[in-house]
Design an enzyme around this catalytic site. Structure first.
Site, PDB file in Angstrom:
ATOM      1  N   GLY A  36      37.229 122.046  27.230  1.00 18.68           N
ATOM      2  CA  GLY A  36      38.472 121.845  26.208  1.00 18.68           C
ATOM      3  C   GLY A  36      38.192 120.602  25.238  1.00 18.68           C
ATOM      4  O   GLY A  36      37.224 119.722  25.584  1.00 18.68           O
ATOM      5  N   TYR A 140      31.321 136.685  37.173  1.00 26.66           N
ATOM      6  CA  TYR A 140      32.423 136.403  36.358  1.00 26.66           C
ATOM      7  C   TYR A 140      33.429 137.528  36.415  1.00 26.66           C
ATOM      8  O   TYR A 140      34.646 136.877  36.702  1.00 26.66           O
ATOM      9  CB  TYR A 140      32.153 136.009  35.116  1.00 26.66           C
ATOM     10  CG  TYR A 140      32.938 136.023  34.069  1.00 26.66           C
ATOM     11  CD1 TYR A 140      33.997 135.079  34.042  1.00 26.66           C
ATOM     12  CD2 TYR A 140      33.315 137.041  33.058  1.00 26.66           C
ATOM     13  CE1 TYR A 140      35.119 135.069  33.037  1.00 26.66           C
ATOM     14  CE2 TYR A 140      34.171 136.823  31.957  1.00 26.66           C
ATOM     15  CZ  TYR A 140      35.130 135.957  32.122  1.00 26.66           C
ATOM     16  OH  TYR A 140      36.300 135.867  31.026  1.00 26.66           O
TER      17      TYR A 140
END
Length: 331
Positions: A36, A140
């Site tokens: 982020g 994933y």
């Protein structure tokens, strides 16, 4: 009442925060800043911390009146997940467990989950529908499917309603130009192609040109990131209206191959973009294209930026303005 956005400083998360702000929502953002960027959060209250930190997450819920959660926080690199599955189970699955336990503790009963088309694995049919078999081909996708199943059981036991949004390749940038795609390292095709156009890469790698597709390269369904953000906001509104838990695909319904993306990027940028063919990556399905009629009919979702040229052009504008991403001080 506030919406908690986990992973809200990331690419899709920050665009969803922007969409929520445009609708006047009160927003709380949690992000551990692995991927982020604080600069990407255009408003709301930002907490830097990890979902797996019980004391930290409890503090967030204690200090804010939260009535819904949008959950983006997860590791998402297919190749890395095949090499380090433990990392993905710990961050994605355990992190989600910690979040759901805090939601239950504090009486928060709505969550919108950023899932993935990787839950399907190699599709049985194209386009893929929500009721199709889920058999992930990489760790994933397996962790994302495990997170969905966990939410279902928290719904059964505690009445926490969820909407899981399974989507494909997010791309593009916010129309206002203030936020865009900046991963470290970058693994998504369109920004990689545009970095090559900027001269930041000598070439792009084409991982396999012998797939069972018209031109031998993988085919994917690309969606503008702001259209994805709108879908998450609509899902929150649907849960607030008392809807039951549900799973929705999000997609344009039209697939583009890697070679097609590169060629269109050449047209948009006017730049030469060299391509080098390399070996296939483990866990990459040949074709992923979504059928999203259910989301359109039940959520009222209509992609407003469906053209791939428009998607690439918006991303190109972002990369030209900020060739070094959020490290670039130019606006």
């Amino acid at each position: 009442m506030a919406v908690l956005v986990t992973g809200g400083a990331g690419y899709i998360g920050s665009h969803t925060v922007a969409a929520l702000l445009e609708r006047g929502e009160e927003i709380v953002v949690v992000d551990n800043m692995q991927q982020g960027h604080p600069q990407a959060v255009l408003g709301g209250k930002l907490y830097e911390g990890d979902l797996r930190d019980e004391a930290f997450l409890n503090q967030v819920f204690e200090e804010n009146e939260i009535d819904a959660v949008i959950h983006f926080a997860a590791n998402s690199l297919v190749g890395e997940s095949m090499q380090q599955p433990g990392k993905y189970y710990h961050n994605n699955v355990y992190g989600t467990l910690c979040l759901l336990e805090q939601m239950n503790k504090h009486g928060v009963r709505r969550i919108v989950f950023s899932s993935t088309a990787a839950t399907y694995g190699e599709p049985e049919q194209v386009p893929i529908r929500e009721e199709d078999r889920t058999l992930p081909t990489n760790a994933y996708g397996e962790t994302k499917l495990a997170m969905e199943k966990m939410m279902r059981w928290f719904d059964v036991a505690h009445g926490i309603k969820f909407v899981s949004l399974r989507y494909f390749n997010a791309a593009g940038a916010h129309a206002g130009g203030r936020i865009g795609e900046d991963h470290r390292p970058e693994t998504h095709l369109i920004p990689i192609v545009l970095q090559a156009a900027l001269g930041q890469r000598p070439h792009i790698s084409l991982f396999g040109d012998d797939y069972d597709t018209p031109d031998g390269s993988c085919v994917r369904d690309y969606i503008h990131v702001s259209d994805l953000a709108d879908a998450h906001v609509l899902a929150v509104q649907r849960l607030r209206g008392g809807a039951d838990s549900a799973v929705y695909n999000l997609g344009n319904g039209r697939g583009f191959s890697v070679k097609e993306v590169v060629e269109l990027a050449r047209e948009v940028t006017g730049c030469e973009i060299p391509v080098r063919v390399e070996a296939r990556r483990a866990g990459d399905p040949a074709v992923l294209v979504a059928a999203s009629e259910r989301a359109r009919s039940e959520l009222g979702w209509q992609p407003a930026r469906a053209g791939l040229r428009e998607i690439i052009a918006s991303a190109w504008a972002w990369h030209q303005a900020r060739p070094h991403g959020y490290e670039d001080e130019r606006v």
